[in-house]
Design an enzyme around this catalytic site. Sequence first.
Site, short mmCIF file in Angstrom:
data_model
loop_
_atom_site.label_atom_id
_atom_site.label_comp_id
_atom_site.label_asym_id
_atom_site.label_seq_id
_atom_site.Cartn_x
_atom_site.Cartn_y
_atom_site.Cartn_z
N ASN A 129 -25.65 18.37 -56.27
CA ASN A 129 -24.65 19.43 -56.19
C ASN A 129 -25.37 20.68 -55.71
O ASN A 129 -26.04 21.37 -56.49
CB ASN A 129 -24.04 19.64 -57.59
CG ASN A 129 -22.96 20.70 -57.60
OD1 ASN A 129 -22.70 21.35 -56.59
ND2 ASN A 129 -22.33 20.89 -58.74
N ARG B 61 -21.80 16.31 -53.89
CA ARG B 61 -20.55 16.98 -54.25
C ARG B 61 -20.19 17.96 -53.12
O ARG B 61 -20.98 18.80 -52.72
CB ARG B 61 -20.73 17.76 -55.54
CG ARG B 61 -19.45 18.47 -55.91
CD ARG B 61 -19.66 19.49 -56.99
NE ARG B 61 -18.39 20.15 -57.25
CZ ARG B 61 -18.28 21.41 -57.64
NH1 ARG B 61 -19.35 22.17 -57.78
NH2 ARG B 61 -17.10 21.94 -57.86
N HIS C 291 -11.70 20.92 -58.28
CA HIS C 291 -12.05 20.28 -59.56
C HIS C 291 -11.48 18.87 -59.67
O HIS C 291 -11.31 18.35 -60.78
CB HIS C 291 -11.51 21.08 -60.77
CG HIS C 291 -12.05 22.46 -60.91
ND1 HIS C 291 -11.27 23.53 -61.27
CD2 HIS C 291 -13.30 22.95 -60.73
CE1 HIS C 291 -12.01 24.63 -61.32
NE2 HIS C 291 -13.24 24.31 -60.99
N HIS D 281 -8.67 22.17 -66.69
CA HIS D 281 -10.10 22.38 -66.49
C HIS D 281 -10.31 23.88 -66.55
O HIS D 281 -10.01 24.61 -65.61
CB HIS D 281 -10.53 21.81 -65.13
CG HIS D 281 -11.97 22.04 -64.79
ND1 HIS D 281 -12.90 21.04 -64.75
CD2 HIS D 281 -12.65 23.18 -64.49
CE1 HIS D 281 -14.09 21.54 -64.44
NE2 HIS D 281 -13.94 22.85 -64.27
N LEU D 282 -10.79 24.37 -67.71
CA LEU D 282 -10.93 25.81 -67.91
C LEU D 282 -12.41 26.15 -68.02
O LEU D 282 -13.05 25.84 -69.02
CB LEU D 282 -10.17 26.25 -69.17
CG LEU D 282 -8.71 25.78 -69.29
CD1 LEU D 282 -8.10 26.25 -70.59
CD2 LEU D 282 -7.88 26.25 -68.10
N GLY D 283 -12.95 26.75 -66.97
CA GLY D 283 -14.36 27.12 -66.96
C GLY D 283 -14.50 28.42 -66.19
O GLY D 283 -13.56 29.22 -66.14
N ASN D 284 -15.65 28.60 -65.56
CA ASN D 284 -15.81 29.76 -64.69
C ASN D 284 -14.69 29.83 -63.67
O ASN D 284 -14.12 30.88 -63.41
CB ASN D 284 -17.14 29.63 -63.96
CG ASN D 284 -18.04 30.77 -64.30
OD1 ASN D 284 -17.56 31.87 -64.64
ND2 ASN D 284 -19.32 30.54 -64.23
N GLY D 285 -14.44 28.68 -63.06
CA GLY D 285 -13.22 28.49 -62.27
C GLY D 285 -12.28 27.65 -63.12
O GLY D 285 -12.74 26.78 -63.84
N ASP E 83 -17.38 36.30 -68.91
CA ASP E 83 -17.69 35.23 -69.86
C ASP E 83 -16.77 35.34 -71.08
O ASP E 83 -16.72 36.38 -71.73
CB ASP E 83 -19.16 35.33 -70.27
CG ASP E 83 -19.62 34.08 -71.02
OD1 ASP E 83 -18.94 33.67 -71.99
OD2 ASP E 83 -20.65 33.52 -70.62
N PHE E 84 -16.10 34.24 -71.38
CA PHE E 84 -15.10 34.27 -72.46
C PHE E 84 -15.73 34.50 -73.84
O PHE E 84 -15.05 34.93 -74.75
CB PHE E 84 -14.25 32.99 -72.43
CG PHE E 84 -13.17 33.05 -71.39
CD1 PHE E 84 -13.49 33.14 -70.04
CD2 PHE E 84 -11.83 33.05 -71.74
CE1 PHE E 84 -12.50 33.22 -69.07
CE2 PHE E 84 -10.82 33.13 -70.78
CZ PHE E 84 -11.17 33.21 -69.44
N ASN F 68 -15.11 24.43 -75.36
CA ASN F 68 -15.83 25.23 -76.37
C ASN F 68 -15.03 26.32 -77.05
O ASN F 68 -15.52 26.94 -77.98
CB ASN F 68 -17.06 25.87 -75.73
CG ASN F 68 -18.07 24.83 -75.28
OD1 ASN F 68 -18.50 24.02 -76.08
ND2 ASN F 68 -18.38 24.85 -74.01
N GLU G 217 -18.41 15.26 -64.11
CA GLU G 217 -18.16 15.16 -62.66
C GLU G 217 -19.24 14.33 -61.98
O GLU G 217 -18.95 13.59 -61.03
CB GLU G 217 -18.09 16.57 -62.06
CG GLU G 217 -16.86 17.33 -62.57
CD GLU G 217 -16.90 18.81 -62.30
OE1 GLU G 217 -16.34 19.23 -61.28
OE2 GLU G 217 -17.46 19.56 -63.11
P1 AMP Z 1 -18.12 26.02 -66.66
O1 AMP Z 1 -17.76 26.68 -65.36
O2 AMP Z 1 -17.30 24.83 -66.94
O3 AMP Z 1 -19.61 25.76 -66.79
O4 AMP Z 1 -17.76 27.08 -67.81
C1 AMP Z 1 -18.51 28.25 -68.00
C2 AMP Z 1 -17.73 29.22 -68.85
O5 AMP Z 1 -17.38 28.63 -70.12
C3 AMP Z 1 -18.52 30.47 -69.24
O6 AMP Z 1 -18.45 31.45 -68.24
C4 AMP Z 1 -17.80 30.91 -70.49
O7 AMP Z 1 -16.76 31.80 -70.14
C5 AMP Z 1 -17.18 29.66 -71.06
N1 AMP Z 1 -17.75 29.28 -72.36
C6 AMP Z 1 -18.87 28.58 -72.61
N2 AMP Z 1 -19.05 28.44 -73.95
C7 AMP Z 1 -18.03 29.08 -74.56
C8 AMP Z 1 -17.65 29.31 -75.93
N3 AMP Z 1 -18.38 28.84 -76.95
N4 AMP Z 1 -16.53 30.03 -76.15
C9 AMP Z 1 -15.80 30.51 -75.14
N5 AMP Z 1 -16.09 30.31 -73.84
C10 AMP Z 1 -17.19 29.61 -73.54
#
Ligand code: AMP
Length: 397
Positions: free
Chosen positions: A7, A90, A180, A208-212, A283-284, A335, A385
């Site tokens: 990747n 990827r 995603h 799928h809840l992350g950075n994106g 960052d959450f 998380n 992934e």
């Molecule tokens: P990803 O793109 O899937 O790697 O997700 C990264 C994002 O997950 C980070 O920018 C955080 O906002 C969020 N994250 C990771 N750990 C936690 C947690 N314990 N509580 C809330 N958000 C989290």
Amino acid sequence: MKILVVNAGSSSLKYQLIDMETEKALAKGGCERIGIPGSVLKAKGNGNEKVYEQDMPNHKVAIELVLHALQDGEIGVIKSMHEIGAVGHRVVASGEYFTKPTLVTPEVQKTLEEKTFELAPLHNPAAATGLRACMEVMPGTPMVLVFDSSFHATMPEKAYLYGIDYDDYKKYGVRKYGAHGTSHKFVSAEAAKYIGKKPEELKIVTCHLGNGSSITAVDGGKCIDTSMGFTPLAGVMMGTRSGDIDASAVEFLARKKGLSHADTVTYLNKKCGVAGISGVSSDFRDLDAGAKNGNKRCVLALDMFNYQTKKFVGAYAAAMGGIDCLVFTAGIGENSPHIREGVCDGLEFLGIKIDKKQNLMRKDGILDITAKDSRVKVLVIPTNEELVIARETAQLL
Ligand code: AMP
């Protein structure tokens, strides 16, 4: 067979070496700061970890170092690079040029480089650079492109088209492609396995809840709609991305801020989302901390994110004529119990009810947070992934 999954980002290269018999990662790691002073490879293998602080002026040197790490005395897991059966790459965007995993030929490489860069200018050029580097360092090893958007290729026309002149869609390929896809594919299949039904029998919404972040409606194992669009800027607001916005507001903002079209899109990608609303962070975890300390804009950013995600869940239940399972995955989805609770709150009318105590638990595998009286299964499923890319690469060969 062992498959190397790559990747590549513009200055990074993550990898996993997966044994297809066990489907376990034998080794994994990532090169950071490629082409920038201070480049480093953090590698794991054989139960050990090693950091290589070594100059990596380009991706070719990075992949050479990865191959060295894979054969290293301490953390190595192979004796020769010829043990690697294939490399799965990827790739974020495929446009309409590729709808499934594709074996790299000179023609495929040409299409990737000449046609798809403008669809994902931040991601696809990096993937092509990673591909070139691997081809140089591992001549004769089959290379396969696995696209994030492939899983969304089953969307019907009514879902992927924008309300623009149809001829312009045809001429320029402006439509929803989604992203995603490998993650949505993996977690929806895992959900079906967990429930003990065939994917064909289930209506699943995957978050799928992350950075994106993206939300997908998976009806009978197939994607029928997804929240990301022509590019990964669309859908719910994200860390720094605005998500959906009225196109007229974009032109208005560009004029008021004195920005070019391209700079306005960069602004919407990098300076907006929960970072823009909170003024604190993308960052959450920081938003949670801010909200706990009474920061109103952190509370607002989290409220907006939950509200927008919830609306997509409702919309996709409507699109599928029902919902049997709701899945949370990726950094936030896996998380953050607060976000899961916030998204599900008020969806009882759809039969979605979570067990609030269970929701606070942590687990390595699938966490079932369904309340006893919930009609809909609610699951937290760690995404993988890399495994999907390895499986698709192996299948193609
Ligand atoms: P990803 O793109 O899937 O790697 O997700 C990264 C994002 O997950 C980070 O920018 C955080 O906002 C969020 N994250 C990771 N750990 C936690 C947690 N314990 N509580 C809330 N958000 C989290």
